[in-house]
Each structure stands twice: as structure tokens, then as C-alpha cells.
Enzyme design. Sequence first.
Site, PDB file in Angstrom:
ATOM      1  CD  GLU A 176     -22.239 -29.353 -39.144  1.00 45.60           C
ATOM      2  OE1 GLU A 176     -21.395 -30.251 -40.262  1.00 45.60           O
ATOM      3  OE2 GLU A 176     -22.541 -28.363 -38.764  1.00 45.60           O
ATOM      4  CD  GLU A 205       0.838 -24.219 -34.845  1.00 42.47           C
ATOM      5  OE1 GLU A 205       1.252 -24.156 -35.731  1.00 42.47           O
ATOM      6  OE2 GLU A 205      -0.852 -23.329 -34.735  1.00 42.47           O
TER       7      GLU A 205
END
Length: 308
Positions: A91, A122
Site C-alpha cells: 500500500e 515458518e
Amino acid sequence: MTTPRDLRTTLDTLATEAFRPDLAEIDQLTTLDIARLMNTGDTAVPTAVAARLTEIAAAVDAVSRRMANGGRLIYAGAGTAGRLGVLDASECPPTFNTAPGQVVGLIAGGPRAMVTSAEGAEDSKDLARADLDALGLTPGDTVIGVSASGRTPYAVGAVEHARALGALTVGLSCNDGSPLGAAAEHGIEIVTGPELVTGSTRLKAGTAQKLVLNMISTITMIRLGKTYGNLMVDVRASNDKLRARSRRIVALATGAADEEIESALAATDGEVKNAILTILAGVDGPSAARLLEESGGHLRAALAAAAK
């Protein structure tokens, strides 16, 4: 190597994984009652963030200094935390006209993990190191590891590797005394407590992380001169809505009439900040570009220079 029993023991100590006996029968409640419980729990998140504003501000100031000297901002996380980092990074270009690669989001498992679960990724510190090496990490960059538990190997490994290379490091987690916080130069631990659904850290913990990432990127961009007051003067007008917003921003900043605004935008190739400077300082497009370059992109400084 961490065994399943060791990991279970660790999880038992984490506030984000705690079991709430008082919610053991929420599946028997009405939908409205569950919604009320969630809403009440969520109200505690801003308070938890408020308790760490000093740490957040210190991290922002450090990030801003690095970025002002050409450094990049890189988020690294897995699962929900990784997705939030990628979201925040994605963004920045339309909102603040950041350069390609200036703000980067890394998620364990790569881009496909944004839409498809890759939870096993992860567990690898090596993967985090490889992802950072692929970016050509430098001491001028900042790496923010994001992990609700504060123990996710990918996030911890990213921060450890970045710090070893001399980069600025921030660890954002939702548990006190986390390995991630300890590994980073700036540890930010937002303690949001047990979740409505035990261990589902996309809930309160995810909300807290989103709030903090909003603060870090937004305030950093304000410090870098990407706004004029609270106006997005570096907005990238890439669609009809943003083109209309550009004109509105110029109008709010200058009070100019539509014809003058259109003329200023035409003279500056649609650059909002430049257009505002041409109107307020009475300079032409090339002069506005030069003044802003000499002022490091800070509109107020460019206006002051033009006034002299």
C-alpha cells in the site's frame, strides 16, 4: 532440534495461546452474544498498543533516519503476520509514491503463501536468511520481524541475520519477553492476551500488528516529507479515484480554483506536491521540481526556500 513436546511446553507459556475457560461454551451462545464478546475483547487492543507508544516512536525515528539516507524498509513474517507485512508494503507505492523496492514484504513460503497456507515454511531460519540475501540486504536497510507469538523461526531468523549484517532491526510481537523482541534492536511487544478462539492470533493479535504497522509506515512517510499536513501530497494518481483525489488535495492545500489546479498539474506532469508548490510559491514546473529535490522532497522546506 525442538520436539513437539518442547513446542507444546513453550506454547503453554504464551499469552496469545492461553485458554479461557469462561469461553469454553461460546458455540452454545447466540450469534449476537458471540459478536458482543468479540467486540468487547477487541476494545482492549488500542489500549495494549498505547502502552508501547514510546517503543513504537523510537523505532519509527530510527527507521526514518535509515530511509532518509536511501535505506529500504523490509517486513518479514509468516502466516497472518507475513500477510500483514506484505499488505502494508504493497500500500506504500499508491499512497506515498514510494520507489519500487523501497518498502518490501517477505512472507515465509513466498508469494503463493499470501493465498495458500504454507505454514511449514515458518519453521526455517535458513529460509529467512536466503530471502534477505536475495534482496541484497545492506546495513542501511531496516528489517521488521513480525510474529504474534514472538518465537516464529522465520521472523526471528530474519532479524538475527539482518542485525548480524548491520541493518536496523525491529521485532513486533504480542507476548512479553519474546525471542523476537530480544533478537531485535527495537523490541515492540503488544500484549493482547488470549484470543476468543484459543490460539487464533489472526484476531486480537492480528489487529494489534496491523495497527502498529500502520503507525510505523505512515509516521515514517510523514517524517520523510510524503505528506503536507495530513494531505497525501505524494499520492500516485493511477486510477480515476486517485486522479480525483489528487485534484482535491491540491484544492485543499492551496484553495485554488479548478482552472488553476488543472494548469498546475499539467505543468508538473500530474505531480501533486509539485503542483501545490507552483501555486503557493508562484514558480514554474521545473523550478518546483528543483526546489523539492534540493529540499529532500519536503514541501514545507521547499516553500521556505522559494520564499527566500
